[in-house]
Motif scaffolding. Structure first.
Motif, PDB file in Angstrom:
ATOM      1  N   ARG A   1       0.827  -1.208   0.000  1.00  6.94           N
ATOM      2  CA  ARG A   1       0.000   0.000   0.000  1.00  6.94           C
ATOM      3  C   ARG A   1       0.861   1.259   0.000  1.00  6.94           C
ATOM      4  NH1 ARG A   1      -4.580  -1.692   4.535  1.00  6.94           N
ATOM      5  NH2 ARG A   1      -5.784  -3.117   3.159  1.00  6.94           N
ATOM      6  N   ALA A   2       1.969   1.200   0.686  1.00  5.80           N
ATOM      7  CA  ALA A   2       2.859   2.364   0.711  1.00  5.80           C
ATOM      8  C   ALA A   2       3.435   2.653  -0.670  1.00  5.80           C
ATOM      9  CB  ALA A   2       3.982   2.131   1.725  1.00  5.80           C
ATOM     10  N   LEU A   3       3.777   1.582  -1.430  1.00  7.66           N
ATOM     11  CA  LEU A   3       4.295   1.782  -2.779  1.00  7.66           C
ATOM     12  C   LEU A   3       3.251   2.407  -3.705  1.00  7.66           C
ATOM     13  CD1 LEU A   3       6.326  -1.514  -3.444  1.00  7.66           C
ATOM     14  CD2 LEU A   3       7.242   0.800  -3.261  1.00  7.66           C
ATOM     15  N   LEU A   4       1.983   2.087  -3.480  1.00  7.63           N
ATOM     16  CA  LEU A   4       0.922   2.559  -4.372  1.00  7.63           C
ATOM     17  C   LEU A   4       0.304   3.868  -3.928  1.00  7.63           C
ATOM     18  CD1 LEU A   4      -0.860  -0.892  -4.894  1.00  7.63           C
ATOM     19  CD2 LEU A   4       0.625   0.297  -6.515  1.00  7.63           C
ATOM     20  N   LYS A   5       0.688   4.347  -2.764  1.00 11.13           N
ATOM     21  CA  LYS A   5       0.066   5.555  -2.236  1.00 11.13           C
ATOM     22  C   LYS A   5       0.526   6.790  -3.014  1.00 11.13           C
ATOM     23  CE  LYS A   5      -0.651   8.122   2.077  1.00 11.13           C
ATOM     24  NZ  LYS A   5      -0.310   8.206   3.520  1.00 11.13           N
ATOM     25  N   GLY A   6      -0.439   7.639  -3.329  1.00 14.53           N
ATOM     26  CA  GLY A   6      -0.133   8.925  -3.940  1.00 14.53           C
ATOM     27  C   GLY A   6       0.226   8.876  -5.415  1.00 14.53           C
ATOM     28  N   LEU A   7      -0.090   7.778  -6.115  1.00 13.52           N
ATOM     29  CA  LEU A   7       0.216   7.715  -7.541  1.00 13.52           C
ATOM     30  C   LEU A   7      -0.661   8.702  -8.316  1.00 13.52           C
ATOM     31  CD1 LEU A   7       0.513   3.870  -8.211  1.00 13.52           C
ATOM     32  CD2 LEU A   7       2.355   5.553  -8.085  1.00 13.52           C
ATOM     33  N   PRO A   8      -0.102   9.397  -9.284  1.00  9.78           N
ATOM     34  CA  PRO A   8      -0.935  10.294 -10.090  1.00  9.78           C
ATOM     35  C   PRO A   8      -1.961   9.489 -10.883  1.00  9.78           C
ATOM     36  CG  PRO A   8       1.255  10.093 -11.039  1.00  9.78           C
ATOM     37  CD  PRO A   8       1.310   9.410  -9.695  1.00  9.78           C
ATOM     38  N   LYS A   9      -3.052  10.161 -11.241  1.00 10.38           N
ATOM     39  CA  LYS A   9      -4.158   9.451 -11.875  1.00 10.38           C
ATOM     40  C   LYS A   9      -4.820  10.347 -12.910  1.00 10.38           C
ATOM     41  CE  LYS A   9      -8.237   6.697 -10.620  1.00 10.38           C
ATOM     42  NZ  LYS A   9      -9.095   6.261  -9.481  1.00 10.38           N
ATOM     43  N   VAL A  10      -5.235   9.730 -14.005  1.00  6.83           N
ATOM     44  CA  VAL A  10      -5.984  10.425 -15.051  1.00  6.83           C
ATOM     45  C   VAL A  10      -7.208   9.591 -15.387  1.00  6.83           C
ATOM     46  CG1 VAL A  10      -3.967  11.578 -16.057  1.00  6.83           C
ATOM     47  CG2 VAL A  10      -4.638   9.315 -16.882  1.00  6.83           C
ATOM     48  N   LYS A  11      -8.144  10.206 -16.092  1.00 10.91           N
ATOM     49  CA  LYS A  11      -9.325   9.482 -16.538  1.00 10.91           C
ATOM     50  C   LYS A  11      -9.000   8.832 -17.880  1.00 10.91           C
ATOM     51  CE  LYS A  11     -14.291   9.921 -17.326  1.00 10.91           C
ATOM     52  NZ  LYS A  11     -15.450  10.845 -17.397  1.00 10.91           N
ATOM     53  N   ALA A  12      -9.140   7.499 -17.913  1.00 12.09           N
ATOM     54  CA  ALA A  12      -8.749   6.754 -19.112  1.00 12.09           C
ATOM     55  C   ALA A  12      -9.927   5.957 -19.649  1.00 12.09           C
ATOM     56  CB  ALA A  12      -7.586   5.813 -18.809  1.00 12.09           C
ATOM     57  N   GLU A  13      -9.914   5.730 -20.950  1.00 15.17           N
ATOM     58  CA  GLU A  13     -10.887   4.874 -21.620  1.00 15.17           C
ATOM     59  C   GLU A  13     -10.140   3.773 -22.356  1.00 15.17           C
ATOM     60  OE1 GLU A  13     -13.309   7.199 -24.189  1.00 15.17           O
ATOM     61  OE2 GLU A  13     -14.553   8.004 -22.559  1.00 15.17           O
ATOM     62  N   LEU A  14     -10.772   2.597 -22.415  1.00 17.28           N
ATOM     63  CA  LEU A  14     -10.147   1.444 -23.063  1.00 17.28           C
ATOM     64  C   LEU A  14     -11.083   0.857 -24.111  1.00 17.28           C
ATOM     65  CD1 LEU A  14      -8.508   1.558 -20.269  1.00 17.28           C
ATOM     66  CD2 LEU A  14      -8.020  -0.857 -20.723  1.00 17.28           C
ATOM     67  N   THR A  15     -10.484   0.262 -25.118  1.00 19.93           N
ATOM     68  CA  THR A  15     -11.232  -0.461 -26.144  1.00 19.93           C
ATOM     69  C   THR A  15     -10.295  -1.448 -26.817  1.00 19.93           C
ATOM     70  OG1 THR A  15     -12.679  -0.240 -28.064  1.00 19.93           O
ATOM     71  CG2 THR A  15     -10.728   1.173 -27.990  1.00 19.93           C
ATOM     72  N   TRP A  16     -10.880  -2.327 -27.623  1.00 20.63           N
ATOM     73  CA  TRP A  16     -10.092  -3.217 -28.458  1.00 20.63           C
ATOM     74  C   TRP A  16      -9.861  -2.560 -29.815  1.00 20.63           C
ATOM     75  CZ3 TRP A  16      -7.776  -7.332 -26.498  1.00 20.63           C
ATOM     76  CH2 TRP A  16      -8.341  -8.025 -25.425  1.00 20.63           C
ATOM     77  N   VAL A  17      -8.667  -2.712 -30.363  1.00 23.03           N
ATOM     78  CA  VAL A  17      -8.374  -2.214 -31.709  1.00 23.03           C
ATOM     79  C   VAL A  17      -7.629  -3.305 -32.475  1.00 23.03           C
ATOM     80  CG1 VAL A  17      -8.266   0.201 -31.020  1.00 23.03           C
ATOM     81  CG2 VAL A  17      -6.179  -1.184 -30.974  1.00 23.03           C
TER      82      VAL A  17
END
Length: 792
Positions: free
Chosen positions: A231-247
């Protein structure tokens, strides 16, 4: 760190470490899953893609495909997770869907990975380690692909399907103990998230959990790490809104040379190994033979048999369990290609790498622009293909005109599906395109989605925005041309207003000269495509008038670079005015006459650089505005002894240089050729060194045949005329040289079978009184009229 178990134990999951896109790993994963029958399958990949996993079972889904993740507000920030039919991850997904098991992605979410980006390796991060390469080197191999083929791809099925994974996990454990994160510090964060997802799955499904991930990560998933530490390694990671699809994806983009980090060298070969039910070498050689036969090479079944035997012999000599790609390639080169690497390059491109393009079902999420593009492609029967192909369009046909509009609109949006090439026909109603669909174009489509929901609407909005932002006149005229080619009637008025405003304010003749050719082409295309261009014609006429007034002063006192650039503008304006003159009229006050007057002033002004004066004379000559005698007179003045050699050489370059047909002009006009030859031979040695680069640039642009003809004509010397009314071919005299003509007779007699002993001229051969030989054939070599003709 201890070696992890690859089989499920009490409370322990099944860890299947694989090589991405490895057919041997894919077969082993399928066998291990069949044996273990887990209730849940966890796969290395972005968790946001869980909602898309069900589409993998759709009949319309055909790998290679890729998960595409992009930032909603910035589609250019994107990442791909490619999968082929022989990828272990794809096999695991299909197994889980076919057997009713839960399937999930457990890698770091795309929302975080897109926000942080790939962390480059630096001095503090340590050297990046290639695990496969390290294991191959430890085993004494100099080629990682060969080691992988011997150990994995050609390995017989083990009694325990999980045993190979345990051996590979043990090897990776040693590597991780030696190299740590291997120069990939971001892997520590990814592995922390994987462990969290694995704990949740074990809590939900118990020990009946299988994990399919890169073998490099297996030791980190098996080792004991605290929840708090992860949890300490993952704390405070930057984040954006992402969308996914198959191509759709391609085999070519799976290759390492495409820049994809986890790529392979031979996706086509690996796909063959995975799909072949038996006798992979024999089936491969049959494919190669079919490809070479399609290229009109004579390949028989005996070639296939001999190539298979040679590949097996090479494998035995090299101590390999089965023939690999190296052995089959060597055998094909020796047996089917006769030692040549030229057809081998075709095999490498078409079969070893391949041009397979995947397909994605319509149910896959897509931006509205993508859906409109797909509808247009189907309507126009213009299917995306990974293999590059040529497309010739006839704009008089509605379907071809629609294809042209679509391709031009996509180019305006920055979606480079097609590249326009030079048409074979000189008519303006034809276009030639070179098409190839690359997976990265899906990102470009997503980026262009901000401009609109349809291709037409997005292209219109993009053109209007560029018109408002453009400051250079040339950029706006080029935009107007693109709008006309793309048939954007709503955008064209906006672009025209911006064009009129910029044209009224711009006083730079070079800018005006850059803008006019695009307007002229736009008017010509408008006529072909049936669009209204009255406003453009008025603007173009105004630009032409301003160029005619401002060009002579602008050409004075230019340096060499400025003169070369202005020559380009001069040629372009001359061509443009030729197109515009049809509408401007050809009377005494017509545009063409005014332009000819401008060229006349440029040709006679000493302050104008020689390359521009020479070019002006040549354009006047080509248009028939001056006679060849006038051109010769002007050339004689330019090449007079009082002219500096550098200036004279520049004049010659402008007159006959480049791809303007100057070489043929010198071939056919003896007077001009003689002037150039006489000047060149009179240049002083010390000055000749200075003008040599310019002369080489002038004559190097000629075709080899033209240069050879010019050299031969100069070697022969000028033609000789004995009288004012007698003409002579260049390099030949007017009189008949009887001695030289007689020298031809023995050879002609030999060719005709009439010379030598027993021939028609042999005095011992019987002759009939009527002048025929014993066979009744006339003795034509005795005919003085015939001999005179031969001599001539």
């Amino acid at each position: 760190m201890t070696a992890p178990a690859a089989t499920p134990g009490p409370g322990g999951p099944l860890l299947l470490g694989v090589r991405h896109h490895g057919p041997g790993s894919a077969r082993a994963v399928r066998a291990a899953l069949d044996a273990a029958r887990p209730r849940a399958v966890l796969i290395e990949g972005p968790p946001e893609g869980d909602a898309l996993l069900a589409l993998a079972a759709d009949e319309a889904m055909r790998p290679p495909v890729a998960l595409l993740a992009h930032v909603v507000d910035d589609p250019g920030r994107a990442a791909f997770w490619p999968m082929a039919e022989f990828s272990p991850e794809w096999v695991a997904i299909r197994w889980a869907l076919d057997h009713g098991a839960r399937v999930r992605f457990i890698d770091l979410p795309a929302a975080h990975s897109l926000a942080t980006g790939e962390e480059p390796a630096g001095e503090d991060a340590g050297p990046r380690v290639d695990p496969i390469g390290a294991l191959a080197e430890a085993a004494g191999y100099d080629e990682p692909e060969r080691w992988w083929e011997d150990v994995v791809e050609h390995r017989a099925a083990a009694a325990d399907p999980c045993a190979p994974f345990a051996a590979l996990a043990e090897a990776m454990t040693v590597l991780r103990e030696t190299y740590g994160d291997g120069g990939h510090p971001r892997d520590l964060i990814r592995e922390a998230h994987m462990r969290q997802q694995l704990r949740s799955a074990v809590k939900e499904f118990g020990a009946e959990v299988a994990v399919v991930c890169g073998a490099w990560h297996v030791p980190a998933l098996a080792a004991k790490f605290t929840v708090a530490g992860d949890r300490a390694l993952l704390k405070g990671l930057p984040k954006v809104k992402a969308e996914l699809t198959w191509v759709p994806w391609t085999h070519r983009r799976l290759a390492r040379r495409s820049g994809y980090g986890a790529g392979i060298d031979s996706p086509g070969w690996y796909g063959h190994l995975f799909a072949a039910p038996d006798r992979p070498v024999e089936r491969w050689m049959t494919k190669v033979a079919g490809l070479l036969r399609a290229e009109d090479r004579q390949i028989s079944s005996a070639h296939v048999i001999e190539a298979v035997r040679l590949a097996g012999t090479l494998a035995a000599m090299r101590g390999r369990p089965l023939p690999g790609l190296a052995e089959t390639t060597d055998a094909v080169r020796a047996v089917m290609c006769e030692g040549s690497d030229v057809p081998l390059g075709l095999i490498q491109d078409r079969l070893v790498v391949g041009d397979v393009l995947g397909e994605v079902p319509d149910a896959a999420p897509a931006v509205p622009l993508q859906r409109d593009l797909v509808r247009a492609q189907r309507t126009l029967r213009l299917k995306p293909e990974a293999l590059e192909r040529e497309l010739e369009l006839d704009l008089r046909k509605e379907t071809d005109a629609g294809r042209s509009r679509l391709l031009h609109r996509l180019r305006l949006l920055g979606i480079g599906w097609g590249e326009q090439t030079r048409a074979r026909s000189t008519g303006t109603f034809r276009e030639n395109w070179r098409l190839r669909w690359e997976p990265e174009l899906s990102v470009r489509v997503a980026e262009a989605g901000v401009w609109g929901t349809t291709v037409l609407g997005a292209a219109t909005a993009k053109a209007e925005s560029e018109a408002a932002a453009a400051s250079a006149l040339g950029a706006i005229t080029a935009l107007a041309e693109r709008c006309l080619l793309a048939e954007l009637p709503d955008a064209l008025p906006v672009v025209m207003r911006a064009l009129a405003d910029r044209a009224a304010l711009d006083t730079d003749v070079a800018h005006l000269a850059q803008a006019l050719p695009a307007l002229a082409r736009t008017l010509r295309y408008g006529d072909v495509r049936g669009t209204t261009t009255a406003g453009l014609a008025e603007v173009a006429a105004g630009l032409a008038e301003r160029i005619c007034v401002g060009l002579p002063p602008a050409c004075a006192a230019l340096d060499a670079d400025g003169a070369a650039e202005m020559r380009t503008h001069l040629d372009a304006v001359h061509t443009a005015i030729g197109l515009l003159a049809e509408d401007a009229g050809a009377g005494p006050d017509g545009l063409r006459e005014r332009w000819s007057a401008v060229l006349g002033r440029l040709a006679s002004r000493e302050t104008v650089p020689g390359v521009l004066r020479g070019r002006a004379v040549r354009l006047l000559l080509d248009d028939g505005r001056i006679e060849s005698e006038d051109a010769a007179r002007l050339m004689g003045l330019a090449l007079s002894p009082g002219t500096a050699p550098a200036d004279a050489a520049a004049w010659i370059e402008g007159f006959v240089g480049g791809a303007s047909g100057g070489g043929m002009l010198l071939v056919h006009d003896e007077r001009l050729r003689g002037l150039v030859d006489g000047w060149l031979t009179s240049v002083a040695p010390e000055a000749f060194t200075d003008v040599l680069p310019l002369l080489r640039r002038t004559f190097a642009a000629y075709e080899a045949g033209v240069r050879r003809t010019l050299g031969e004509l100069v070697r022969r010397g000028p033609a000789v005329r004995t009288g004012p009314g007698e003409a002579a071919a260049p390099g030949f005299g007017t009189g008949l040289d009887l001695a030289r003509a007689d020298a031809v007779l023995p050879l002609m007699a030999l060719l005709l079978g009439r010379g030598g002993p027993g021939g028609a001229n042999d005095p011992e051969r019987p002759q009939h009184p009527n002048g025929t030989d014993e066979l009744g054939a006339p003795g034509i070599l005795d005919d003085p009229n015939y001999l005179a003709g031969v001599g001539k």
